[in-house]
Scaffold this motif. Structure first.
Motif, PDB file in Angstrom:
ATOM      1  N   CYS A 189       0.825  -1.213   0.000  1.00 37.91           N
ATOM      2  CA  CYS A 189       0.000   0.000   0.000  1.00 37.91           C
ATOM      3  C   CYS A 189       0.858   1.262   0.000  1.00 37.91           C
ATOM      4  N   TYR A 190       1.964   1.213   0.727  1.00 36.15           N
ATOM      5  CA  TYR A 190       2.901   2.330   0.759  1.00 36.15           C
ATOM      6  C   TYR A 190       3.435   2.613  -0.642  1.00 36.15           C
ATOM      7  N   ASN A 191       3.806   1.560  -1.362  1.00 34.59           N
ATOM      8  CA  ASN A 191       4.328   1.725  -2.709  1.00 34.59           C
ATOM      9  C   ASN A 191       3.273   2.261  -3.671  1.00 34.59           C
ATOM     10  N   VAL A 192       2.038   1.818  -3.526  1.00 30.19           N
ATOM     11  CA  VAL A 192       0.961   2.353  -4.359  1.00 30.19           C
ATOM     12  C   VAL A 192       0.771   3.846  -4.061  1.00 30.19           C
ATOM     13  N   SER A 193       0.758   4.182  -2.779  1.00 31.18           N
ATOM     14  CA  SER A 193       0.577   5.583  -2.389  1.00 31.18           C
ATOM     15  C   SER A 193       1.699   6.456  -2.941  1.00 31.18           C
ATOM     16  N   LYS A 194       2.919   5.948  -2.875  1.00 30.25           N
ATOM     17  CA  LYS A 194       4.061   6.705  -3.391  1.00 30.25           C
ATOM     18  C   LYS A 194       3.936   6.920  -4.897  1.00 30.25           C
ATOM     19  N   GLN A 195       3.454   5.896  -5.609  1.00 30.07           N
ATOM     20  CA  GLN A 195       3.277   6.027  -7.060  1.00 30.07           C
ATOM     21  C   GLN A 195       2.173   7.035  -7.382  1.00 30.07           C
ATOM     22  N   ILE A 196       1.119   7.055  -6.573  1.00 30.71           N
ATOM     23  CA  ILE A 196       0.066   8.059  -6.761  1.00 30.71           C
ATOM     24  C   ILE A 196       0.637   9.458  -6.589  1.00 30.71           C
ATOM     25  N   GLY A 197       1.484   9.626  -5.574  1.00 35.78           N
ATOM     26  CA  GLY A 197       2.129  10.923  -5.373  1.00 35.78           C
ATOM     27  C   GLY A 197       2.975  11.334  -6.559  1.00 35.78           C
ATOM     28  N   ALA A 198       3.676  10.370  -7.159  1.00 39.38           N
ATOM     29  CA  ALA A 198       4.487  10.667  -8.344  1.00 39.38           C
ATOM     30  C   ALA A 198       3.607  11.105  -9.505  1.00 39.38           C
ATOM     31  N   MET A 199       2.462  10.452  -9.673  1.00 39.76           N
ATOM     32  CA  MET A 199       1.562  10.847 -10.752  1.00 39.76           C
ATOM     33  C   MET A 199       0.957  12.221 -10.496  1.00 39.76           C
ATOM     34  N   ALA A 200       0.776  12.593  -9.221  1.00 37.30           N
ATOM     35  CA  ALA A 200       0.297  13.944  -8.909  1.00 37.30           C
ATOM     36  C   ALA A 200       1.302  14.987  -9.372  1.00 37.30           C
ATOM     37  N   ALA A 201       2.586  14.679  -9.208  1.00 35.94           N
ATOM     38  CA  ALA A 201       3.623  15.594  -9.693  1.00 35.94           C
ATOM     39  C   ALA A 201       3.584  15.688 -11.210  1.00 35.94           C
ATOM     40  N   THR A 202       3.319  14.559 -11.874  1.00 36.81           N
ATOM     41  CA  THR A 202       3.194  14.556 -13.334  1.00 36.81           C
ATOM     42  C   THR A 202       2.107  15.517 -13.788  1.00 36.81           C
ATOM     43  N   LEU A 203       1.045  15.625 -13.000  1.00 33.75           N
ATOM     44  CA  LEU A 203      -0.080  16.498 -13.329  1.00 33.75           C
ATOM     45  C   LEU A 203       0.047  17.876 -12.680  1.00 33.75           C
ATOM     46  N   SER A 204       1.249  18.205 -12.198  1.00 33.14           N
ATOM     47  CA  SER A 204       1.524  19.511 -11.572  1.00 33.14           C
ATOM     48  C   SER A 204       0.618  19.786 -10.382  1.00 33.14           C
ATOM     49  N   GLY A 205       0.174  18.705  -9.724  1.00 35.34           N
ATOM     50  CA  GLY A 205      -0.668  18.864  -8.546  1.00 35.34           C
ATOM     51  C   GLY A 205      -2.107  19.221  -8.845  1.00 35.34           C
ATOM     52  N   LYS A 206      -2.458  19.345 -10.111  1.00 36.06           N
ATOM     53  CA  LYS A 206      -3.830  19.703 -10.495  1.00 36.06           C
ATOM     54  C   LYS A 206      -4.604  18.429 -10.797  1.00 36.06           C
ATOM     55  N   VAL A 207      -5.168  17.834  -9.750  1.00 36.52           N
ATOM     56  CA  VAL A 207      -5.814  16.524  -9.852  1.00 36.52           C
ATOM     57  C   VAL A 207      -7.277  16.654  -9.450  1.00 36.52           C
ATOM     58  N   ASP A 208      -8.172  16.259 -10.351  1.00 31.99           N
ATOM     59  CA  ASP A 208      -9.605  16.336 -10.055  1.00 31.99           C
ATOM     60  C   ASP A 208     -10.076  15.179  -9.179  1.00 31.99           C
ATOM     61  N   ALA A 209      -9.443  14.017  -9.317  1.00 27.26           N
ATOM     62  CA  ALA A 209      -9.844  12.865  -8.501  1.00 27.26           C
ATOM     63  C   ALA A 209      -8.773  11.782  -8.577  1.00 27.26           C
ATOM     64  N   ILE A 210      -8.688  11.004  -7.503  1.00 24.90           N
ATOM     65  CA  ILE A 210      -7.907   9.772  -7.481  1.00 24.90           C
ATOM     66  C   ILE A 210      -8.907   8.623  -7.487  1.00 24.90           C
ATOM     67  N   ILE A 211      -8.762   7.707  -8.432  1.00 21.98           N
ATOM     68  CA  ILE A 211      -9.719   6.618  -8.602  1.00 21.98           C
ATOM     69  C   ILE A 211      -9.032   5.295  -8.293  1.00 21.98           C
ATOM     70  N   LEU A 212      -9.613   4.535  -7.369  1.00 23.79           N
ATOM     71  CA  LEU A 212      -9.101   3.205  -7.024  1.00 23.79           C
ATOM     72  C   LEU A 212     -10.029   2.158  -7.611  1.00 23.79           C
ATOM     73  N   THR A 213      -9.461   1.204  -8.348  1.00 27.03           N
ATOM     74  CA  THR A 213     -10.272   0.163  -8.973  1.00 27.03           C
ATOM     75  C   THR A 213      -9.501  -1.155  -8.940  1.00 27.03           C
ATOM     76  N   GLY A 214     -10.088  -2.221  -9.497  1.00 24.97           N
ATOM     77  CA  GLY A 214      -9.484  -3.539  -9.419  1.00 24.97           C
ATOM     78  C   GLY A 214      -9.960  -4.307  -8.198  1.00 24.97           C
ATOM     79  N   GLY A 215      -9.695  -5.599  -8.181  1.00 28.86           N
ATOM     80  CA  GLY A 215     -10.214  -6.462  -7.118  1.00 28.86           C
ATOM     81  C   GLY A 215      -9.743  -6.107  -5.728  1.00 28.86           C
ATOM     82  N   ILE A 216      -8.513  -5.605  -5.588  1.00 35.08           N
ATOM     83  CA  ILE A 216      -7.986  -5.278  -4.265  1.00 35.08           C
ATOM     84  C   ILE A 216      -8.750  -4.125  -3.637  1.00 35.08           C
TER      85      ILE A 216
END
Length: 357
Positions: free
Chosen positions: A280-307
């Motif tokens: 979960c820590y690694n997933v959270s860290k990757q989400i943070g990296a993607m937020a930087a990719t979007l310059s912090g302008k994020v409308d939503a974080i979407i969690l999907t998949g069986g987990i």
């Protein structure tokens, strides 16, 4: 006129099929493939005729005549990188699916669709949609510190795109005008930055990149991996399996079932808790990296998949990433329904299928 669509989603141990009349489900089945039956086949591609027979028999068992079909659509495979969209299965695609360098059951999707469409009668077309090799990445996202090792996307494109669009419909957003981070969490985990309708960055969820997952290793410290490669303790094939199917939770806990890990945690297994927290820590860290990719302008974080059905996992990510943007949860995957919708927009003339070349 209403259309009847057959959708086919082959996985490593099952083949899921669905019949829809327009957007109304007529039949949904999951055909299980026991390990002992799969062991008869040297390669995944050798399972093609066998799986086709199982699908046709299942349809006959439910008194469905395939000549009633309007189209067949399969899960896309590991062909050459392509833009997102719907593709008609042609001879070039069939060749690439049969000879794909990366072996995975998803390569059977387009082939099964093509064979059954041919059997259904003249004029019945076969399609795939948003295969795992959808490539919309920014060029800067491809570059690594070693010119001979560029990053490439292999991810859950079908469910990522479908779930992003579903969320936008429900939230009153326009997908092509929104910035989203989508984390698909299943046997593999892909975390992607969707910028105005394009996946501009995403980890390779199959081939060793990003968070570790239930059965995949994710990113590994380079020098340590090189040392292991030359240690003489493992073969090339063994290490490749660690990367794509024997790493992650399997390597630490001997199971790729998050439900089993949760059960062990409830029984007081601290090692299981640590490994789940680390994932979960690694997933959270990757989400943070993607937020930087979007310059912090994020409308939503979407969690999907069986987990995403596991509330402790969702809460861990919410606690670590909730400051970035609102978090929406769409558990499971709606890949069969997504495939059907993609076929219907072609049948209704809303879009023209793309040419694979």
């Amino acid at each position: 006129m209403s259309y009847i669509v057959l959708a086919i989603n082959p996985g490593s141990t099952s083949t899921k099929v669905a019949l829809y009349e327009e957007e109304r489900p007529l039949l949904e089945l999951s055909l299980s493939h026991p390990t002992e039956e799969l062991a008869r086949f040297a390669n995944v591609i050798d399972q093609l005729d066998w799986r086709r027979g199982l699908i046709l028999q299942a349809l006959r068992d439910h008194d469905f005549d395939i000549h009633r079909l309007s189209a067949v659509i399969g899960r896309g495979g590991l062909i050459r990188p392509v833009p997102a969209g719907v593709y008609e299965v042609n001879s070039r695609m069939r060749y690439d699916l049969r000879n794909a360098q990366m072996k995975h059951a998803c390569n059977l999707g387009g082939l099964l669709a093509a064979q059954i469409a041919h059997m259904a009668g003249p004029g019945i077309k076969a399609y795939i949609a948003d295969p795992p090799v959808v490539d919309e990445m920014d060029d800067t996202a491809r570059i690594t510190g070693m010119p001979m090792c560029q990053r490439k996307p292999i991810f859950h494109a079908l469910n990522q795109k479908a779930t992003a669009r579903l969320h936008c419909e429900r939230a009153g957003l326009v997908y092509e005008e929104s910035n989203l981070i989508v984390a698909h969490m299943g046997g593999g985990i892909s975390v992607a930055a969707h910028r105005r309708g394009r996946v501009v960055d995403v980890n390779n969820a199959l081939d060793g990149d990003g968070p570790f997952a239930p059965d995949r290793a994710g990113s590994i410290p380079s020098s340590e991996l090189i040392k292991i490669c030359f240690s003489g303790q493992y073969t090339r094939e063994e290490l490749l399996k660690y990367v794509s199917s024997k790493g992650g939770l399997v390597a630490y806990l001997g199971t790729n079932s998050v439900m089993e890990v949760m059960k062990r945690i409830k029984e007081g297994d601290n090692r299981a808790r640590m490994m789940l927290d680390a994932m979960c820590y690694n997933v959270s860290k990757q989400i943070g990296a993607m937020a930087a990719t979007l310059s912090g302008k994020v409308d939503a974080i979407i969690l999907t998949g069986g987990i995403s059905y596991n509330e402790p996992v969702v809460e861990y990510i919410r606690e670590h990433c909730g400051f970035i943007a609102p978090i929406a949860v769409y558990p499971g995957e709606n890949e069969l329904e997504s495939l059907v919708k993609n076929a219907l927009v072609v049948l209704h003339g809303v879009i023209t299928p793309k040419l694979y070349k």
